[in-house]
Design a protein around this motif. Structure first.
Motif, PDB file in Angstrom:
ATOM      1  N   THR A  56     -56.723 -26.560 -65.121  1.00 40.98           N
ATOM      2  CA  THR A  56     -55.933 -27.370 -64.186  1.00 40.98           C
ATOM      3  C   THR A  56     -55.007 -28.292 -64.976  1.00 40.98           C
ATOM      4  OG1 THR A  56     -57.573 -29.133 -64.080  1.00 40.98           O
ATOM      5  CG2 THR A  56     -57.757 -27.389 -62.420  1.00 40.98           C
ATOM      6  N   ALA A  57     -54.053 -28.874 -64.279  1.00 46.24           N
ATOM      7  CA  ALA A  57     -53.140 -29.833 -64.905  1.00 46.24           C
ATOM      8  C   ALA A  57     -52.796 -30.920 -63.897  1.00 46.24           C
ATOM      9  CB  ALA A  57     -51.862 -29.140 -65.372  1.00 46.24           C
ATOM     10  N   THR A  58     -52.529 -32.104 -64.397  1.00 49.78           N
ATOM     11  CA  THR A  58     -52.118 -33.230 -63.556  1.00 49.78           C
ATOM     12  C   THR A  58     -50.644 -33.081 -63.207  1.00 49.78           C
ATOM     13  OG1 THR A  58     -53.668 -34.625 -64.756  1.00 49.78           O
ATOM     14  CG2 THR A  58     -51.987 -35.747 -63.442  1.00 49.78           C
ATOM     15  N   VAL A  59     -50.312 -33.218 -61.918  1.00 54.46           N
ATOM     16  CA  VAL A  59     -48.909 -33.209 -61.511  1.00 54.46           C
ATOM     17  C   VAL A  59     -48.464 -34.567 -60.975  1.00 54.46           C
ATOM     18  CG1 VAL A  59     -48.740 -30.730 -61.122  1.00 54.46           C
ATOM     19  CG2 VAL A  59     -49.449 -32.202 -59.241  1.00 54.46           C
ATOM     20  N   ALA A  60     -49.431 -35.415 -60.592  1.00 57.50           N
ATOM     21  CA  ALA A  60     -49.074 -36.753 -60.109  1.00 57.50           C
ATOM     22  C   ALA A  60     -50.290 -37.669 -60.180  1.00 57.50           C
ATOM     23  CB  ALA A  60     -48.575 -36.688 -58.671  1.00 57.50           C
ATOM     24  N   ILE A  61     -49.995 -38.945 -60.382  1.00 52.18           N
ATOM     25  CA  ILE A  61     -51.002 -39.993 -60.263  1.00 52.18           C
ATOM     26  C   ILE A  61     -50.410 -40.994 -59.287  1.00 52.18           C
ATOM     27  CG2 ILE A  61     -52.298 -41.808 -61.416  1.00 52.18           C
ATOM     28  CD1 ILE A  61     -52.107 -40.171 -64.001  1.00 52.18           C
ATOM     29  N   GLU A  62     -51.095 -41.170 -58.160  1.00 47.55           N
ATOM     30  CA  GLU A  62     -50.576 -42.002 -57.082  1.00 47.55           C
ATOM     31  C   GLU A  62     -51.248 -43.366 -57.058  1.00 47.55           C
ATOM     32  OE1 GLU A  62     -51.402 -39.637 -53.637  1.00 47.55           O
ATOM     33  OE2 GLU A  62     -49.889 -38.134 -54.147  1.00 47.55           O
ATOM     34  N   GLY A  63     -50.451 -44.418 -57.021  1.00 47.84           N
ATOM     35  CA  GLY A  63     -50.886 -45.786 -56.807  1.00 47.84           C
ATOM     36  C   GLY A  63     -51.972 -46.307 -57.721  1.00 47.84           C
ATOM     37  N   MET A  64     -51.621 -47.234 -58.596  1.00 51.63           N
ATOM     38  CA  MET A  64     -52.608 -47.801 -59.501  1.00 51.63           C
ATOM     39  C   MET A  64     -52.297 -49.274 -59.730  1.00 51.63           C
ATOM     40  SD  MET A  64     -53.586 -46.570 -63.346  1.00 51.63           S
ATOM     41  CE  MET A  64     -53.996 -44.950 -62.762  1.00 51.63           C
ATOM     42  N   ASP A  65     -53.287 -50.122 -59.474  1.00 50.82           N
ATOM     43  CA  ASP A  65     -53.214 -51.547 -59.770  1.00 50.82           C
ATOM     44  C   ASP A  65     -54.435 -51.894 -60.604  1.00 50.82           C
ATOM     45  OD1 ASP A  65     -50.900 -52.239 -58.198  1.00 50.82           O
ATOM     46  OD2 ASP A  65     -52.154 -52.024 -56.420  1.00 50.82           O
ATOM     47  N   PHE A  66     -54.262 -52.804 -61.542  1.00 50.02           N
ATOM     48  CA  PHE A  66     -55.380 -53.228 -62.380  1.00 50.02           C
ATOM     49  C   PHE A  66     -55.883 -54.570 -61.869  1.00 50.02           C
ATOM     50  CE2 PHE A  66     -53.267 -50.020 -64.787  1.00 50.02           C
ATOM     51  CZ  PHE A  66     -54.310 -49.322 -65.354  1.00 50.02           C
ATOM     52  N   LEU A  67     -57.172 -54.630 -61.563  1.00 44.08           N
ATOM     53  CA  LEU A  67     -57.764 -55.795 -60.917  1.00 44.08           C
ATOM     54  C   LEU A  67     -58.378 -56.789 -61.897  1.00 44.08           C
ATOM     55  CD1 LEU A  67     -59.546 -53.785 -58.090  1.00 44.08           C
ATOM     56  CD2 LEU A  67     -57.278 -54.859 -58.025  1.00 44.08           C
ATOM     57  N   CYS A  68     -58.819 -56.303 -63.054  1.00 39.44           N
ATOM     58  CA  CYS A  68     -59.403 -57.195 -64.059  1.00 39.44           C
ATOM     59  C   CYS A  68     -59.285 -56.545 -65.432  1.00 39.44           C
ATOM     60  CB  CYS A  68     -60.855 -57.532 -63.729  1.00 39.44           C
ATOM     61  SG  CYS A  68     -62.005 -56.171 -63.888  1.00 39.44           S
ATOM     62  N   PRO A  69     -59.306 -57.346 -66.489  1.00 42.46           N
ATOM     63  CA  PRO A  69     -59.194 -56.776 -67.835  1.00 42.46           C
ATOM     64  C   PRO A  69     -60.504 -56.123 -68.267  1.00 42.46           C
ATOM     65  CG  PRO A  69     -59.454 -59.142 -67.970  1.00 42.46           C
ATOM     66  CD  PRO A  69     -59.342 -58.810 -66.508  1.00 42.46           C
ATOM     67  N   VAL A  70     -60.392 -55.224 -69.236  1.00 51.69           N
ATOM     68  CA  VAL A  70     -61.563 -54.608 -69.851  1.00 51.69           C
ATOM     69  C   VAL A  70     -61.698 -55.206 -71.239  1.00 51.69           C
ATOM     70  CG1 VAL A  70     -62.587 -52.453 -70.663  1.00 51.69           C
ATOM     71  CG2 VAL A  70     -61.269 -52.475 -68.529  1.00 51.69           C
ATOM     72  N   ARG A  71     -62.835 -55.738 -71.528  1.00 51.80           N
ATOM     73  CA  ARG A  71     -63.093 -56.384 -72.809  1.00 51.80           C
ATOM     74  C   ARG A  71     -63.864 -55.435 -73.724  1.00 51.80           C
ATOM     75  NH1 ARG A  71     -60.030 -60.343 -71.743  1.00 51.80           N
ATOM     76  NH2 ARG A  71     -60.566 -61.853 -70.172  1.00 51.80           N
ATOM     77  N   VAL A  72     -63.696 -55.625 -75.012  1.00 53.34           N
ATOM     78  CA  VAL A  72     -64.505 -54.900 -75.984  1.00 53.34           C
ATOM     79  C   VAL A  72     -65.972 -55.194 -75.659  1.00 53.34           C
ATOM     80  CG1 VAL A  72     -65.168 -54.788 -78.419  1.00 53.34           C
ATOM     81  CG2 VAL A  72     -62.749 -54.881 -77.794  1.00 53.34           C
ATOM     82  N   GLY A  73     -66.785 -54.167 -75.664  1.00 57.96           N
ATOM     83  CA  GLY A  73     -68.193 -54.332 -75.335  1.00 57.96           C
ATOM     84  C   GLY A  73     -68.523 -53.987 -73.898  1.00 57.96           C
ATOM     85  N   SER A  74     -67.504 -53.645 -73.110  1.00 56.46           N
ATOM     86  CA  SER A  74     -67.752 -53.234 -71.730  1.00 56.46           C
ATOM     87  C   SER A  74     -68.141 -51.763 -71.687  1.00 56.46           C
ATOM     88  CB  SER A  74     -66.494 -53.423 -70.877  1.00 56.46           C
ATOM     89  OG  SER A  74     -66.125 -54.767 -70.811  1.00 56.46           O
ATOM     90  N   LEU A  75     -69.009 -51.422 -70.765  1.00 62.05           N
ATOM     91  CA  LEU A  75     -69.327 -50.025 -70.491  1.00 62.05           C
ATOM     92  C   LEU A  75     -68.387 -49.582 -69.390  1.00 62.05           C
ATOM     93  CD1 LEU A  75     -71.185 -47.643 -71.118  1.00 62.05           C
ATOM     94  CD2 LEU A  75     -72.669 -48.442 -69.273  1.00 62.05           C
ATOM     95  N   VAL A  76     -67.514 -48.623 -69.701  1.00 59.48           N
ATOM     96  CA  VAL A  76     -66.512 -48.140 -68.758  1.00 59.48           C
ATOM     97  C   VAL A  76     -67.095 -46.932 -68.029  1.00 59.48           C
ATOM     98  CG1 VAL A  76     -64.173 -47.211 -68.520  1.00 59.48           C
ATOM     99  CG2 VAL A  76     -64.657 -48.952 -70.262  1.00 59.48           C
ATOM    100  N   CYS A  77     -67.132 -47.009 -66.702  1.00 64.89           N
ATOM    101  CA  CYS A  77     -67.701 -45.959 -65.867  1.00 64.89           C
ATOM    102  C   CYS A  77     -66.600 -45.406 -64.967  1.00 64.89           C
ATOM    103  CB  CYS A  77     -68.828 -46.509 -65.006  1.00 64.89           C
ATOM    104  SG  CYS A  77     -70.122 -47.355 -65.942  1.00 64.89           S
ATOM    105  N   VAL A  78     -66.348 -44.099 -65.056  1.00 58.59           N
ATOM    106  CA  VAL A  78     -65.292 -43.468 -64.271  1.00 58.59           C
ATOM    107  C   VAL A  78     -65.943 -42.572 -63.216  1.00 58.59           C
ATOM    108  CG1 VAL A  78     -63.192 -42.085 -64.327  1.00 58.59           C
ATOM    109  CG2 VAL A  78     -63.795 -43.505 -66.305  1.00 58.59           C
ATOM    110  N   TYR A  79     -65.594 -42.838 -61.961  1.00 59.71           N
ATOM    111  CA  TYR A  79     -66.136 -42.094 -60.823  1.00 59.71           C
ATOM    112  C   TYR A  79     -65.036 -41.240 -60.209  1.00 59.71           C
ATOM    113  CZ  TYR A  79     -70.106 -45.274 -61.065  1.00 59.71           C
ATOM    114  OH  TYR A  79     -71.198 -45.975 -61.489  1.00 59.71           O
ATOM    115  N   THR A  80     -65.388 -40.037 -59.767  1.00 59.01           N
ATOM    116  CA  THR A  80     -64.420 -39.153 -59.132  1.00 59.01           C
ATOM    117  C   THR A  80     -64.960 -38.642 -57.807  1.00 59.01           C
ATOM    118  OG1 THR A  80     -65.265 -37.221 -60.324  1.00 59.01           O
ATOM    119  CG2 THR A  80     -63.388 -38.379 -61.313  1.00 59.01           C
ATOM    120  N   GLU A  81     -64.026 -38.399 -56.885  1.00 59.87           N
ATOM    121  CA  GLU A  81     -64.378 -37.846 -55.585  1.00 59.87           C
ATOM    122  C   GLU A  81     -63.236 -36.945 -55.114  1.00 59.87           C
ATOM    123  OE1 GLU A  81     -66.347 -39.440 -51.501  1.00 59.87           O
ATOM    124  OE2 GLU A  81     -64.806 -40.720 -52.389  1.00 59.87           O
TER     125      GLU A  81
END
Length: 135
Positions: A56-81
């Motif tokens: 597969t390939a990405t053709v678009a990414i729709e609407g993105m706002d960043f709500l808070c910063p990510v600091r070194v030492g954070s565990l980043v969890c990515v969820y998909t649906e």
């Protein structure tokens, strides 16, 4: 004890989890948005590839706002649906949540961003194909 309905929780399935380390920072020592977008795209591709049973390939990414910063030492969890499957495209909602690595596993998650990724199924020659073999 009743749970509050307005407490936000991640939607979808945990697809990718990674610690934000110093190697992920920019020249100013911050975790850049581009690194997060790359993780989101990777998670969307894994989810779409599973649905499309192939490339597969990405053709678009729709609407993105960043709500808070990510600091070194954070565990980043990515969820998909998966939100929608068309003839050749798959729309996937992707959310990024973080938790401090020092916190216990049941510590609060904090939402960083979300976006809808639009992916297309590709054949071996890189041409768009149907998502389902019977489509």
């Amino acid at each position: 004890m009743t749970e509050l309905d307005d407490v936000p929780v991640p939607k979808g399935q945990l697809t990718l989890q990674l610690a934000a380390t110093r190697q992920h920072t920019n020249a100013h020592g911050d975790i850049p948005a581009g690194w997060l977008v790359s993780l989101m795209d990777q998670a969307a591709e894994w989810t779409a590839s599973r649905e499309a049973m192939g490339r597969t390939a990405t053709v678009a990414i729709e609407g993105m706002d960043f709500l808070c910063p990510v600091r070194v030492g954070s565990l980043v969890c990515v969820y998909t649906e998966v939100r929608d499957i068309g003839h050749s495209s798959i729309k996937i909602d992707v959310e990024v949540w973080i938790r401090s690595l020092q916190d216990a596993e049941d510590a609060d998650l904090h939402k960083v961003t979300e976006a809808r990724h639009v992916m297309v199924a590709l054949d071996d020659n890189g041409r768009i194909r149907g998502v389902r073999s019977d489509a």
